[in-house]
Each structure stands twice: as structure tokens, then as C-alpha cells.
Design an enzyme around this catalytic site. Structure first.
Site, short mmCIF file in Angstrom:
data_model
loop_
_atom_site.label_atom_id
_atom_site.label_comp_id
_atom_site.label_asym_id
_atom_site.label_seq_id
_atom_site.Cartn_x
_atom_site.Cartn_y
_atom_site.Cartn_z
N SER A 1 0.83 -1.20 0.00
CA SER A 1 0.00 0.00 0.00
C SER A 1 0.87 1.25 0.00
O SER A 1 0.60 2.21 -0.73
CB SER A 1 -0.92 0.00 1.23
OG SER A 1 -1.67 1.19 1.30
N TRP B 1 2.38 1.57 -3.40
CA TRP B 1 1.37 1.99 -4.37
C TRP B 1 1.26 3.51 -4.40
O TRP B 1 1.06 4.10 -5.47
CB TRP B 1 0.01 1.38 -4.01
CG TRP B 1 -1.11 1.81 -4.90
CD1 TRP B 1 -1.52 1.21 -6.06
CD2 TRP B 1 -1.99 2.93 -4.72
NE1 TRP B 1 -2.58 1.88 -6.61
CE2 TRP B 1 -2.89 2.94 -5.80
CE3 TRP B 1 -2.09 3.92 -3.75
CZ2 TRP B 1 -3.89 3.91 -5.95
CZ3 TRP B 1 -3.09 4.88 -3.88
CH2 TRP B 1 -3.97 4.88 -4.96
N HIS B 2 1.43 4.15 -3.25
CA HIS B 2 1.26 5.60 -3.18
C HIS B 2 2.38 6.36 -3.86
O HIS B 2 2.16 7.49 -4.31
CB HIS B 2 1.14 6.04 -1.71
CG HIS B 2 -0.21 5.83 -1.13
ND1 HIS B 2 -0.60 4.63 -0.57
CD2 HIS B 2 -1.28 6.65 -1.02
CE1 HIS B 2 -1.85 4.73 -0.15
NE2 HIS B 2 -2.28 5.94 -0.41
N GLY B 3 3.55 5.80 -3.93
CA GLY B 3 4.61 6.55 -4.58
C GLY B 3 5.94 5.81 -4.58
O GLY B 3 6.19 4.96 -3.73
N PHE C 1 -0.55 10.19 -7.58
CA PHE C 1 -0.44 8.75 -7.32
C PHE C 1 -1.13 7.93 -8.39
O PHE C 1 -1.01 6.72 -8.40
CB PHE C 1 -1.04 8.42 -5.94
CG PHE C 1 -0.41 9.21 -4.82
CD1 PHE C 1 0.96 9.40 -4.76
CD2 PHE C 1 -1.22 9.79 -3.85
CE1 PHE C 1 1.52 10.14 -3.74
CE2 PHE C 1 -0.65 10.52 -2.81
CZ PHE C 1 0.72 10.70 -2.77
#
Length: 478
Positions: free
Chosen positions: A322, A325-327, A478
Site C-alpha cells: 500500500s 502503491w502511493h509513490g 499517485f
């Protein structure tokens, strides 16, 4: 095209009028109109990446059909993995290639070697993380025989690129959105009014709360070495309200806009800052992403069936992925790791599902214990947000060490009274509406006409006063 722009304020009514004017003619025409509007909406950002969106849509649409009609397990797996690899490949190239290249360079330099690493000079296609996850869940569900492949390309393309959710979610499932796309929709006045009310609240969150908090948060984070611990702490709190107002504001606008077209999207936020522990927080924050990882990562890894060690391993995997996934930055990975560490005691003590209902469900105010739990959860969340906002890990650590210094007990030098009052007003309204899907949902039924319209007008005035600047939404990156 931004939800908080004049362009969108002109775009939405035009699409709305044409959409309902063809209602009696054909559902297909309605969907074509929405699809064309969605592609126009996306191309206003950069028309070149529209082809990437269409290619991804075609790939998953065709792969889904081939998976369903495959006569052998080999053929089924071939089309499944083709879709997965190509989709994740595009996401990896555009979003993570430079990160891995730089990380490899840093690793090699530890051993005393200096190398020149080639990097991509491209911008990240807006919304790629969101529409890629739409396609992935669709293909996985077909492969697992949960759903049938969609044979109508217009309907499937609209599911992937529906403009209210295209660039920043919520992350929809084919099982929820596709049936609504395929079903005839009639105009519902109450639903449309509720949509407008949610749009108004979303604009307030974004323009009045988030954008004003951003000014102070950026000032403090960008000059963190110059401020006392107390000022750094208040800067971190400003960022916490910035990201919540920004992202949940986008989700509210997206859900409200969609209601204008007779389509209900998944709820993405449910008053997360009133959570009593971190497990409750993650059931209320970015709900569509959390549930996506639960269904397509946590459960396939074994979920809660693999014993205590398996639960811990799977939980850490979800939070780390997670974060990634954001960056493409170590700060996001550490942010995910911190949340996993926060979650661990609850998991080990079997208390990760202790708080399902909203706090103080049957009372006006929380108990002292509940209040302390909310403040504690919020404090730990704010500390994790520092990594989310910081430029790099070193900056985050310096920021945190600055907070936990003697100067923490001094008076903050940056404490704009107007913003603090706005945040307090925001908290009060959210608290009063915490039992609903969004804060203003039941306003029409709970208060008399004069009070209700007075509140609407005050919100509108605030939006216009602070709406001179068109600030992008945080999750666009994102």
C-alpha cells in the site's frame, strides 16, 4: 480538468443536460455520451496519455473474453498473465522505473563503485494507479469465475474511465459499477439534490480546509530547520487535515457528481479521524483501496488462515505494498511499515475488530476513554503522515527529531487563528454528521429550513472567498 476549476463548473452542467435529454432515447447513447465526456475530461490533462488508457481498456476487455472462452487451463493462464504483466509493466515503467534505477545506483555505490544509471524523463500519467487497479480486479474476478466477461465494449470502457472516479478513485469493482452502467437510469430528484449537497461539502473540504492547510503545511515542511518543535507539530497537524480534506473532498465530489447521473459509487471515507485505533482508521480511510488489497492481496496470501505468523506476514505485505502503491519513494514504504507496526499489537491481541461502529453512536459526546483513544490514534497517524509529506527519509527524521526537542514546549510561531477556527468548525460539523455517509447527508431532515439554507449559504460564501486559487488534488500524483 480539476473538480475545483471554472472549466469543470462549465463542463458538468453541459454533460448533465445532454445526458438526461437523451434518457428516453437510448441507454446506449447515454453511455456513449458519458464515455466521450470521460475521454474529453482525461484528455484535458494530456491527450497523449489518452491512448494509454484506451490501450489498457482494450487489453483487459479482450483478455477477459479470452479467459472466459478459453478451452484449456494453459490458454486461460496465458491471457490472464498477459493482462497482469502488461498492466503492471506500464505502471512499473511510468511510476517505479526511476525509483528502482536510483536505488540500484545507491546500492552499488555502497561497495565503492560509481555508475551512471539511465532514467526515464517522462511524467506520470494521471490516474494510472486507479484505472490499472480497475482493470486488474476485473480480469482477476473473471479468472476466478466470480463474474462473466463483459461483451459490450462501450459499457466496459465506461466502467474503467468513468470521469468522476477516473483520476483519483474511488477504486470501483465490476460487480458494483457495471450492473449500474448496464441498467436504465431515470432522473431522481432526491438523489440529484443529495449529490449537489455532497459536492458542496467536498468543495468545502478541498478549497476551504485542504488548500488553506496546505499553505501553512508547505511553509513549515519546506523550512523545517527554522522552526521550533511546537511549530513543526502544528505543521504536521495541518498536513493531516490537508490530506484528509483534499482526498476525502475529491471523493465526496466524485460521489456527488456521479449521483447526478443516477450512479452510486463506493464510499471511500467514513470519518477516519474519529477512529479509536489504527485498525478502525484503515476501515474508514481510503476504503476502496483497503478493501482492494484485502480481497486481491491479503486473502490470496492466506488471509487469517495461516496461523499467527501468516497473519503478521500478510498484514505487513499489505501495508508495505500500500505504501509503495502511493509513490516511488522510501518515505511511502516507511509510512506503510509504520502503519503495519501500529496495527501489530491489535492483531496479536485479537482486538483489530473491536470498533466496528462509529464512536459515540448513541450519545452526543465520546466518553473520556474514547476521547483519549481518538487523540492517541490521531497522534500516531500524524507522525506517520510526516513520512508521507517529507521530501526524503532524512527530512522526515529531522522533522520528527525537531518535534521531540525542548522547543516543543514553546509557543508555535505559525498559528493562524482563522485556520484554526476553520478546522474546529470543520471538526464540529463532521462530528455532528458522523453517523451518516458524509457530514451533510441528513442536514435536510435534522434541521429547519432557515438553519439549513443558512448553512448552505455560509459554505458557499467560504468556497467563493477561498476559491480564487485552483490547487491540484494531492492524489493526482499517485
Amino acid at each position: 480538468m480539476l473538480f475545483n476549476s471554472l472549466t469543470f463548473a462549465l463542463f458538468l452542467p453541459v454533460v448533465f443536460i445532454f445526458y438526461w435529454s437523451v434518457n428516453k432515447k437510448s441507454l446506449k447513447i447515454q453511455n456513449i455520451l458519458l464515455l466521450g465526456s470521460s475521454y474529453f475530461f482525461y484528455s484535458c490533462w494530456d491527450w497523449r496519455f489518452l491512448f494509454l488508457l484506451i490501450f489498457s481498456t482494450l487489453l483487459d476487455f479482450f483478455s477477459g473474453i479470452q479467459i472466459e472462452k478459453a478451452k484449456s487451463q494453459y490458454q486461460k493462464k496465458f491471457w490472464f498473465w498477459l493482462s497482469i504483466i502488461v498492466n503492471l509493466g506500464f505502471l512499473g515503467i511510468f511510476k517505479y522505473f526511476n525509483f528502482f534505477a536510483e536505488s540500484l545506483k545507491d546500492l552499488i555505490s555502497i561497495f565503492g563503485f560509481q555508475v551512471n544509471i539511465w532514467s526515464l524523463q517522462v511524467i506520470l500519467p494521471i490516474g494510472i494507479s486507479f484505472y490499472t487497479f480497475h482493470g486488474l480486479s476485473y480480469v482477476i474476478d473473471i479468472y476466478k469465475n466470480r463474474i462473466k466477461a463483459e461483451k459490450n465494449f462501450i459499457d466496459y470502457a465506461l466502467f474503467v474511465s468513468y470521469f468522476p472516479l477516473l483520476v483519483a478513485g474511488p477504486i470501483e469493482r465490476a460487480t458494483h459499477l457495471l450492473p449500474q452502467i448496464k441498467k436504465k437510469r431515470n432522473f431522481n430528484y432526491e438523489q440529484a439534490v443529495d449529490g449537489l449537497r455532497q459536492i458542496l461539502w467536498g468543495l468545502f473540504k478541498k478549497i476551504v480546509i485542504a488548500d488553506n492547510c496546505a499553505i501553512q503545511a508547505n511553509l513549515i515542511f519546506n523550512n523545517s530547520t527554522e522552526y521550533s518543535g511546537s511549530t513543526l507539530a502544528i505543521g504536521a497537524i495541518f498536513f493531516a487535515f490537508q490530506i484528509y480534506g483534499d482526498f476525502s473532498g475529491y471523493s465526496d465530489i466524485a460521489l456527488g457528481v456521479s449521483r447526478l447521473f443516477g450512479i452510486e459509487l463506493l464510499q471511500n471515507f467514513s470519518f477516519p479521524y474519529f477512529s479509536r485505533d489504527i485498525a478502525e482508521f484503515w476501515r474508514r480511510w481510503h476504503i476502496s483501496l483497503s478493501s482492494w488489497f484485502k480481497d486481491y492481496l491479503y486473502i490470496p496470501l492466506g488471509g487469517s488462515k495461516g496461523g499467527r505468523w501468516g497473519q503478521v506476514r500478510n498484514t505487513f505485505a499489505v501495508f508495505l505494498v500500500s505504501g509503495f502503491w502511493h509513490g516511488a519513494n522510501w518515505t511511502f514504504i516507511i509510512w506503510g511499515l509504520l502503519n503495519a507496526i501500529y496495527f501489530l499489537p491489535l492483531l496479536l491481541l485479537n482486538k483489530n475488530r473491536s470498533h466496528i461502529e462509529i464512536v459515540a453512536l448513541e450519545s452526543k459526546l465520546p466518553s473520556i476513554k474514547e476521547f483519549v483513544m481518538m487523540v492517541t490514534t490521531f497522534t500516531f497517524t500524524v507522525l506517520a503522515w510526516i513520512f508521507f509529506r517529507a521530501k526524503n527519509v532524512k527530512h522526515a527524521l529531522q522533522f520528527i527529531s525537531g518535534i521531540f526537542s525542548k522547543s516543543f514546549f514553546s509557543l508555535p510561531t505559525e498559528r493562524p487563528t482563522y485556520l484554526i477556527l476553520l478546522i474546529l468548525l470543520f471538526i464540529v460539523i463532521e462530528w455532528l454528521g458522523r453517523r451518516n455517509k458524509y457530514a451533510l447527508e441528513k442536514l435536510e431532515f435534522q434541521y429547519n429550513t432557515f438553519f439549513r439554507w443558512s448553512m448552505y449559504m455560509i459554505i458557499i460564501v467560504f468556497v467563493f472567498i477561498f476559491g480564487a486559487r485552483e490547487q491540484e488534488f494531492i492524489y493526482f500524483q499517485f
